[in-house]
Scaffold this motif. Structure first.
Motif, PDB file in Angstrom:
ATOM      1  N   LYS A  44      97.365  18.701  49.796  1.00  0.00           N
ATOM      2  CA  LYS A  44      96.059  19.624  49.088  1.00  0.00           C
ATOM      3  C   LYS A  44      96.565  19.591  47.594  1.00  0.00           C
ATOM      4  O   LYS A  44      97.481  19.763  47.317  1.00  0.00           O
ATOM      5  CB  LYS A  44      96.091  21.050  50.037  1.00  0.00           C
ATOM      6  N   PRO A  45      95.447  19.912  46.863  1.00  0.00           N
ATOM      7  CA  PRO A  45      95.767  20.010  45.639  1.00  0.00           C
ATOM      8  C   PRO A  45      95.979  21.344  45.366  1.00  0.00           C
ATOM      9  O   PRO A  45      95.459  22.440  45.942  1.00  0.00           O
ATOM     10  CB  PRO A  45      94.266  19.667  44.800  1.00  0.00           C
ATOM     11  N   ASP A  46      96.979  21.769  44.368  1.00  0.00           N
ATOM     12  CA  ASP A  46      97.382  22.878  44.111  1.00  0.00           C
ATOM     13  C   ASP A  46      96.432  23.538  42.924  1.00  0.00           C
ATOM     14  O   ASP A  46      95.471  22.853  42.310  1.00  0.00           O
ATOM     15  CB  ASP A  46      98.824  23.037  43.599  1.00  0.00           C
ATOM     16  N   GLN A  47      96.777  24.847  42.451  1.00  0.00           N
ATOM     17  CA  GLN A  47      95.914  25.629  41.546  1.00  0.00           C
ATOM     18  C   GLN A  47      95.868  24.908  40.324  1.00  0.00           C
ATOM     19  O   GLN A  47      95.024  24.632  39.546  1.00  0.00           O
ATOM     20  CB  GLN A  47      96.273  26.936  41.639  1.00  0.00           C
ATOM     21  N   GLY A  48      97.164  24.508  39.669  1.00  0.00           N
ATOM     22  CA  GLY A  48      97.267  23.831  38.422  1.00  0.00           C
ATOM     23  C   GLY A  48      96.488  22.425  38.249  1.00  0.00           C
ATOM     24  O   GLY A  48      95.654  22.200  37.255  1.00  0.00           O
ATOM     25  N   TRP A  49      96.237  21.685  39.459  1.00  0.00           N
ATOM     26  CA  TRP A  49      95.381  20.392  39.320  1.00  0.00           C
ATOM     27  C   TRP A  49      94.099  20.876  39.101  1.00  0.00           C
ATOM     28  O   TRP A  49      93.357  20.252  38.647  1.00  0.00           O
ATOM     29  CB  TRP A  49      95.677  19.605  40.721  1.00  0.00           C
ATOM     30  N   ILE A  50      93.573  21.927  40.191  1.00  0.00           N
ATOM     31  CA  ILE A  50      92.343  22.121  40.075  1.00  0.00           C
ATOM     32  C   ILE A  50      91.861  22.625  38.664  1.00  0.00           C
ATOM     33  O   ILE A  50      90.903  22.491  38.140  1.00  0.00           O
ATOM     34  CB  ILE A  50      91.923  23.410  41.178  1.00  0.00           C
ATOM     35  N   ILE A  51      92.763  23.506  37.918  1.00  0.00           N
ATOM     36  CA  ILE A  51      92.472  24.022  36.814  1.00  0.00           C
ATOM     37  C   ILE A  51      92.250  22.969  35.654  1.00  0.00           C
ATOM     38  O   ILE A  51      91.461  22.908  34.815  1.00  0.00           O
ATOM     39  CB  ILE A  51      93.556  25.063  36.233  1.00  0.00           C
ATOM     40  N   ASN A  52      93.218  22.023  35.966  1.00  0.00           N
ATOM     41  CA  ASN A  52      93.317  20.706  35.027  1.00  0.00           C
ATOM     42  C   ASN A  52      91.820  20.033  35.092  1.00  0.00           C
ATOM     43  O   ASN A  52      91.303  19.545  33.942  1.00  0.00           O
ATOM     44  CB  ASN A  52      94.498  19.978  35.301  1.00  0.00           C
ATOM     45  N   VAL A  53      91.536  19.506  36.400  1.00  0.00           N
ATOM     46  CA  VAL A  53      90.096  19.080  36.666  1.00  0.00           C
ATOM     47  C   VAL A  53      88.976  19.712  35.841  1.00  0.00           C
ATOM     48  O   VAL A  53      88.160  19.359  35.280  1.00  0.00           O
ATOM     49  CB  VAL A  53      89.882  18.796  38.026  1.00  0.00           C
ATOM     50  N   VAL A  54      88.801  21.379  36.118  1.00  0.00           N
ATOM     51  CA  VAL A  54      87.910  21.985  35.702  1.00  0.00           C
ATOM     52  C   VAL A  54      87.840  22.057  33.942  1.00  0.00           C
ATOM     53  O   VAL A  54      86.470  21.842  33.456  1.00  0.00           O
ATOM     54  CB  VAL A  54      88.236  23.243  36.114  1.00  0.00           C
TER      55      VAL A  54
END
Length: 76
Positions: A44-54
């Protein structure tokens, strides 16, 4: 102390072994489930990865807006 078919001590030993075997089986089941949960969480992607993508998507959108505004100023 004796009872029919053996001693009470023998019965206690068999009961303790049955309980121990059941607990061991339950523990192995729980450990297997935890291992599966752990492997699922690793994928699962972590919160940091999601923030980087956004942030990356936002950067691309802003760059496209700036490029469009630059083109409009050249056309005028």
């Amino acid at each position: 102390m004796s009872c029919r078919g053996g001693t009470i001590g023998g019965m206690e030993h068999r009961a303790a072994k049955a309980i121990t075997d059941d607990m061991r089986s339950t523990l192995n089941t729980v450990l297997g489930q935890l291992a599966r949960i752990d492997s699922k969480l690793d994928s699962k992607p972590d919160q940091g990865w999601i923030i980087n993508v956004v942030c990356s998507i936002l950067g691309v959108v802003l760059a496209a807006i700036a490029a469009t505004a630059g083109l409009f100023t050249l056309i005028k």
